[in-house]
Design an enzyme around this catalytic site. Structure first.
Site, PDB file in Angstrom:
ATOM      1  N   LYS A 140       0.768   4.268  -2.581  1.00 51.10           N
ATOM      2  CA  LYS A 140       0.140   5.447  -2.545  1.00 51.10           C
ATOM      3  C   LYS A 140       1.641   6.774  -2.478  1.00 51.10           C
ATOM      4  O   LYS A 140       1.419   7.687  -3.611  1.00 51.10           O
ATOM      5  CB  LYS A 140      -0.320   5.669  -1.327  1.00 51.10           C
ATOM      6  CG  LYS A 140      -1.452   4.722  -0.598  1.00 51.10           C
ATOM      7  CD  LYS A 140      -2.334   5.397  -2.275  1.00 51.10           C
ATOM      8  CE  LYS A 140      -3.474   5.039  -1.383  1.00 51.10           C
ATOM      9  NZ  LYS A 140      -4.817   6.007  -2.466  1.00 51.10           N
ATOM     10  N   TYR A 175       0.749  -0.983  -0.066  1.00 48.07           N
ATOM     11  CA  TYR A 175       0.411   0.014   0.418  1.00 48.07           C
ATOM     12  C   TYR A 175       0.789   1.812   0.086  1.00 48.07           C
ATOM     13  O   TYR A 175       0.386   2.226  -1.032  1.00 48.07           O
ATOM     14  CB  TYR A 175      -1.032  -0.202   1.145  1.00 48.07           C
ATOM     15  CG  TYR A 175      -1.741   0.917   1.534  1.00 48.07           C
ATOM     16  CD1 TYR A 175      -3.054   1.006   0.473  1.00 48.07           C
ATOM     17  CD2 TYR A 175      -1.619   1.836   2.297  1.00 48.07           C
ATOM     18  CE1 TYR A 175      -4.534   1.841   0.429  1.00 48.07           C
ATOM     19  CE2 TYR A 175      -2.531   2.624   1.975  1.00 48.07           C
ATOM     20  CZ  TYR A 175      -3.570   2.863   1.413  1.00 48.07           C
ATOM     21  OH  TYR A 175      -5.033   4.468   2.074  1.00 48.07           O
TER      22      TYR A 175
END
Length: 253
Positions: free
Chosen positions: A158, A154
């Site tokens: 991001k 993640y």
């Protein structure tokens, strides 16, 4: 002020949480809104709610990591609502784990939705923006881009969204298109509730603990993000591009 471009927005991951709040806010700002999500029932209900309130909206089910589905969905938006000039890449998933436990599927799934999905959506939508020489792209990053234990996939996705955003701003600026990223901190969503559940902590306690570490002494809500999106897609934000705005209740490195 008379605007020559169409006021049509696409919001991915609009079935709940931040995406749903953004869709409602843009509808209240006067945009026709296409709500896109893997969950067909939720986006159709969201679109119906906007229409019932006097707006224009459609709900479209798709997998943003599937190129054919993306092309078909964006073409449908253009046909039914008009050429999209605003795109909010919000769709995202988590598959949290420490790196020694993380599977290839965990990695591929998260980067596929966040990065490949945003690439496919932007590639499909930008042609309508360049034709009108006006557009707004807002990508959802996260404070996890700075690193977060148990989220190597993640965090990488991001962080990648930030580089993706800055490059879009460079490439598309001459067509009157801006690209910016929003990096939320702790936002009260089903995703953060699921994290609390995974950790075995009641959500209210989880939020209270997080609020103590935030300078404004509260956790964020989807509406906090929606208001920031509203500004970034406005006429008044035309000189803001290539930026990453941390909406986290305090400064981030």
């Amino acid at each position: 002020m008379t605007e020559s471009h169409s006021r049509v927005a696409i919001v991915t991951g609009a079935g709940r949480g931040i995406g749903a709040a953004v869709a409602r806010k843009l509808a209240s700002d006067g945009f026709a809104v296409a709500l896109l999500d893997l969950n067909e029932e939720s986006v159709k209900q969201g679109a119906e709610d906007i229409v019932s309130a006097g707006g224009r909206a459609i709900g479209v089910a798709l997998d943003v990591s599937n190129a054919e589905q993306v092309e078909a969905a964006v073409a449908r938006v253009a046909e039914e609502l008009g050429a999209p000039t605003v795109l909010v890449n919000n769709a995202g998933i988590t598959r949290d784990n420490l790196i020694f436990k993380m599977t290839e599927q965990d990695w591929d799934s998260v980067l596929g939705v966040h990065l490949k999905g945003s690439f496919l959506m932007t590639r499909a939508a930008q042609k309508y923006m360049t034709e009108q020489r006006w557009g707004r792209i807002v990508n959802l990053s996260s404070t996890s881009a700075l690193g977060n234990r148990g989220q190597v996939n993640y965090s990488a996705a991001k962080a990648g969204m930030q580089g993706f955003t800055k490059t879009l701003a460079i490439e598309l600026g001459k067509f009157g298109i801006t690209a910016n990223a929003i990096a939320p901190g702790f936002i009260e969503t089903d995703m953060t509730a699921a994290t609390a559940e995974r950790l075995g902590v009641p959500f209210e306690d989880f939020k209270a603990f997080a609020a103590k570490e935030i300078p404004v002494q509260r956790t964020g809500t989807p509406d906090d993000i929606a208001h920031t999106v509203s500004f970034l897609v406005s006429e008044g934000a035309g000189f803001v591009s290539g930026q990453v705005i941390y909406v986290a209740g305090g400064p981030k490195d």
